[in-house]
Scaffold this active site. Structure first.
Site, PDB file in Angstrom:
ATOM      1  N   GLU A 132      -8.137   8.531  15.482  1.00  0.00           N
ATOM      2  CA  GLU A 132      -7.545   8.489  14.136  1.00  0.00           C
ATOM      3  C   GLU A 132      -6.033   8.687  14.176  1.00  0.00           C
ATOM      4  O   GLU A 132      -5.311   8.024  13.425  1.00  0.00           O
ATOM      5  CB  GLU A 132      -8.213   9.509  13.217  1.00  0.00           C
ATOM      6  CG  GLU A 132      -9.714   9.318  13.037  1.00  0.00           C
ATOM      7  CD  GLU A 132     -10.160   7.894  12.721  1.00  0.00           C
ATOM      8  OE1 GLU A 132      -9.428   7.165  12.009  1.00  0.00           O
ATOM      9  OE2 GLU A 132     -11.232   7.490  13.196  1.00  0.00           O
ATOM     10  N   HIS A 135      -4.593   5.393  14.968  1.00  0.00           N
ATOM     11  CA  HIS A 135      -4.517   4.539  13.775  1.00  0.00           C
ATOM     12  C   HIS A 135      -3.250   4.828  12.980  1.00  0.00           C
ATOM     13  O   HIS A 135      -2.550   3.902  12.547  1.00  0.00           O
ATOM     14  CB  HIS A 135      -5.725   4.772  12.856  1.00  0.00           C
ATOM     15  CG  HIS A 135      -6.889   3.897  13.151  1.00  0.00           C
ATOM     16  ND1 HIS A 135      -6.829   2.523  13.108  1.00  0.00           N
ATOM     17  CD2 HIS A 135      -8.167   4.204  13.463  1.00  0.00           C
ATOM     18  CE1 HIS A 135      -8.017   2.019  13.401  1.00  0.00           C
ATOM     19  NE2 HIS A 135      -8.847   3.026  13.628  1.00  0.00           N
TER      20      HIS A 135
END
Length: 161
Positions: A132, A135
């Site tokens: 994450e 990202h």
């Protein structure tokens, strides 16, 4: 709160580094609520804001029946020990490839009250934290694959588009 649509490659928002959140306002509270609701579905381990089209540094997770979020996360510690395992992504549906990650990860950020938050874990949680944060920096797990595997993955991805 709303279940949000997941952006998929080649959406350019997935390749854009997200902006720091400087003010906790209704927009940010709504974003966090949407991240938490959207990650709370079968087969979802984590969700970054840009995966729902919002270019801000926040993500949610759903690991071992624990759902949470962190705002402005930064990886502050990774173990030297690594783990290998297949990794997938909601924004790259249907493709799973062996991805090397640190076995342990520690992330620091803030919550909706602006208070410091530490999120850490091993194995799946560590993988999620790293995935994450990538990202939010505009990276996909495909960018971390060994060269030969990445070549194969990109061929498969192009065939899907």
């Amino acid at each position: 709160m709303a279940m949000r649509e997941i952006r998929t490659v080649p959406d350019p928002v997935l390749r854009t580094a997200c902006d720091e959140i400087t003010t906790i306002d209704d927009r940010v509270r709504s974003l966090v609520a949407d991240l938490v609701e959207t990650v709370d579905a079968e087969g979802r381990a984590g969700l970054a804001a840009n995966q729902i089209g919002v270019n801000l540094r926040a993500f949610s997770w759903n690991i071992d029946d624990e759902i949470g979020y962190v705002i402005n996360p930064r990886i502050v510690e990774l173990s030297e020990d690594t783990q290998d395992g297949d990794e997938g992504c909601l924004s790259v549906p249907g493709l799973w490839y062996p991805t090397r990650r640190a076995w342990y990860a520690r992330v620091e950020g803030i919550d909706l009250e602006g208070k410091p938050v530490v999120v850490e874990g091993t194995e799946l949680m560590a993988r999620c934290l790293q995935h994450e944060c990538d990202h939010l920096d505009g990276l996909l797990y495909l960018d971390r694959l060994d060269r030969a595997v990445r070549k194969k993955a990109m061929r498969e991805l192009r065939a899907q588009l």
